[in-house]
Motif scaffolding. Structure first.
Motif, PDB file in Angstrom:
ATOM      1  N   GLY A  97       0.805  -1.218   0.000  1.00  0.00           N
ATOM      2  CA  GLY A  97       0.000   0.000   0.000  1.00  0.00           C
ATOM      3  C   GLY A  97       0.835   1.264   0.000  1.00  0.00           C
ATOM      4  N   VAL A  98       1.685   1.404   1.003  1.00  0.00           N
ATOM      5  CA  VAL A  98       2.553   2.575   1.097  1.00  0.00           C
ATOM      6  C   VAL A  98       3.598   2.552  -0.014  1.00  0.00           C
ATOM      7  N   GLY A  99       4.095   1.354  -0.334  1.00  0.00           N
ATOM      8  CA  GLY A  99       5.191   1.231  -1.280  1.00  0.00           C
ATOM      9  C   GLY A  99       4.884   1.744  -2.671  1.00  0.00           C
ATOM     10  N   PHE A 100       3.608   1.672  -3.102  1.00  0.00           N
ATOM     11  CA  PHE A 100       3.285   2.131  -4.451  1.00  0.00           C
ATOM     12  C   PHE A 100       3.638   3.605  -4.622  1.00  0.00           C
ATOM     13  N   PHE A 101       3.229   4.424  -3.659  1.00  0.00           N
ATOM     14  CA  PHE A 101       3.464   5.866  -3.767  1.00  0.00           C
ATOM     15  C   PHE A 101       4.854   6.264  -3.280  1.00  0.00           C
ATOM     16  N   ALA A 102       5.356   5.547  -2.279  1.00  0.00           N
ATOM     17  CA  ALA A 102       6.622   5.946  -1.670  1.00  0.00           C
ATOM     18  C   ALA A 102       7.833   5.506  -2.479  1.00  0.00           C
ATOM     19  N   TRP A 210       6.017  -5.554  -7.789  1.00  0.00           N
ATOM     20  CA  TRP A 210       5.024  -5.059  -6.817  1.00  0.00           C
ATOM     21  C   TRP A 210       3.719  -5.849  -6.913  1.00  0.00           C
ATOM     22  N   LEU A 211       3.300  -6.191  -8.124  1.00  0.00           N
ATOM     23  CA  LEU A 211       2.075  -6.976  -8.292  1.00  0.00           C
ATOM     24  C   LEU A 211       2.191  -8.334  -7.616  1.00  0.00           C
ATOM     25  N   PHE A 212       3.336  -8.985  -7.724  1.00  0.00           N
ATOM     26  CA  PHE A 212       3.507 -10.284  -7.078  1.00  0.00           C
ATOM     27  C   PHE A 212       3.548 -10.137  -5.555  1.00  0.00           C
TER      28      PHE A 212
END
Length: 443
Positions: A97-102, A210-212
């Motif tokens: 969740g956070v990783g997508f934007f960060a 990220w998808l995996f």
């Protein structure tokens, strides 16, 4: 550290969930590592990025800024988010969740932005590059403890060495394929198009990884720790270090090792400047480094499961020392294929055991705190190291800086070997899944 709340947790159900989904989680996180490693081979901070920056400036400090931001971004934030990670029932929210934007978003933006700026002034292009690079690395630091704690939660203790070994081996295979592709791209495409292609590939492949990671099946486990302010949490940390001498000595050895890493980001640039290599020729060192990673991952993974992660780290420190010695006495560019192979072996040991050994210093309840300390305290010195290395290289030359790094590395190996006890000998976690789950959770 804090008094636990009285809350019933069905440990049997947690164990059953983890065992049931172990193979699935192993698979999706292996695929995460495979695509992430493939992407990062196009974005190597040891080779690709220093070569890119060297097209705009020959300043050693500018080259050192790459390693500075890489270490600072990744290793400074963890301690400041560990308090929140400890109390999160689902750890996947941090890397996903956070990783997508960060972390992921700046990676996706880098290629198109650099393409649009390719005809601009060098100073503006470098400034935007370093901004996006810093954003991605600090984002990585924000999610790091959450990812590490998630892995500790879903992978049983006695299987962690082979998990890291196998996933990193697969990542090494894809990374080797990426290294071959990088060599071809830098040879066939002109500057800056070759680097724009590399940055774009890194972004797309990181998105697939990220998808995996998002497919990880993690049980929700409520925290047994009461809420505590960030200030009170930070004030409690010195007590952790006072009480745990073995962990304290481990951190000291890591601090010294971090300072010896001042040479890492300069090896490729030094070989280019001394022997006049092309970017394509120098990028071949990436192939050698990936080969070292592959050769070491499976061996060190299974070795650490059997003999402990301390031995794996000692081997890693030793190969790093040998690489630095060869850099000091190198008589030609061909020596650097061996040097980067050894660097790959050292990186494999760090990737496998640098995280897993921290799991074994404590129980699941306090694991994010230990992970935060293990990342951030050495990280403060990793931030200084590349800038110090750049200053030394400018003042005394690269060989002198490599020699100083070697001497510091000898001290770090001695501290690890003689003052740190194998933490597995007294680990309090059960052999399968830690039962004290107060909060449980990509290169």
């Amino acid at each position: 550290m804090f008094s636990p709340l009285t809350e019933t947790i069905d440990h049997d159900a947690i164990r059953a969930h983890i065992q049931k989904n172990y193979r699935w989680n192993f698979l999706v996180n292996t695929l995460d590592e495979a695509y992430y490693s493939l992407g990062m081979s196009f974005f190597s901070t040891a080779i690709v990025l220093p070569l890119f920056v060297s097209h705009f400036t020959s300043s050693p400090l500018a080259i050192g800024l790459i390693a500075f931001l890489s270490w600072a971004g990744t290793l400074l934030p963890p301690l400041f988010v560990a308090n929140r990670v400890e109390r999160a029932p689902i750890k996947k929210i941090f890397p996903v969740g956070v990783g997508f934007f960060a972390e992921l978003l700046p990676m996706l933006l880098l290629a198109p932005v650099i393409y649009l700026l390719s005809d601009s002034r060098a100073g503006l292009t470098l400034a935007v590059f370093f901004f996006l690079f810093a954003w991605a690395n600090f984002g990585d630091g924000v999610i790091l403890v959450g990812w590490e704690d998630m892995i500790a939660k879903i992978i049983p203790t006695e299987k962690r060495g082979r998990f890291f070994g196998i996933t990193n081996f697969v990542g090494g295979l894809t990374g080797l394929a990426g290294a071959l592709a990088v060599t071809w791209v830098l040879d066939m495409l002109p500057f800056p198009l070759a680097y724009i292609f590399c940055f774009g590939a890194a972004g797309v492949l990181s998105f697939i990884a990220w998808l995996f990671a998002a497919l990880t099946r993690e049980p929700a486990v409520p925290s047994q720790k009461p809420p505590v302010s960030q200030l009170a949490y930070l004030r409690s940390l010195p007590g952790v270090l006072r009480r745990d001498q073995n962990f304290r000595m481990y951190l000291i050895s890591q601090i010294i090792f971090a300072l010896s890493g001042m040479a890492t980001g300069f090896l490729a640039v030094y070989s280019v400047q001394r022997w006049g290599l092309t970017d394509a020729k120098a990028s071949g060192f990436l192939i050698a480094m990936q080969a070292g990673l592959m050769a070491a991952n499976l061996l060190l993974g299974f070795l650490s499961d059997r003999k402990g992660h301390k031995l794996s780290l000692e081997i890693c420190f030793g190969f790093n020392l040998l690489a630095l010695v060869l850099a000091v006495i190198a008589q030609g560019p061909s020596w650097f294929y061996v040097i980067f192979f050894l660097r790959g072996v050292a990186d494999a040991g760090l990737a496998i055991s640098g995280v897993a050994i921290v799991y074994e210093f404590t129980n699941a309840e306090n694991r994010p705190t230990y992970l935060g300390l293990a990342n951030t305290i050495p990280g403060l010195h990793m931030v200084i190291a590349p800038l110090l290395g750049g200053w030394l290289a400018g003042a005394a030359g690269y060989p002198a800086m490599f020699a100083i790094s070697t001497l510091i590395g000898v001290v770090s190996w001695g501290l690890l070997h003689y003052t740190v006890r194998e933490p597995r000998l007294k680990t309090i976690s059960p052999p399968t899944v830690p039962i004290s789950y107060a909060r449980i959770n990509e290169k």
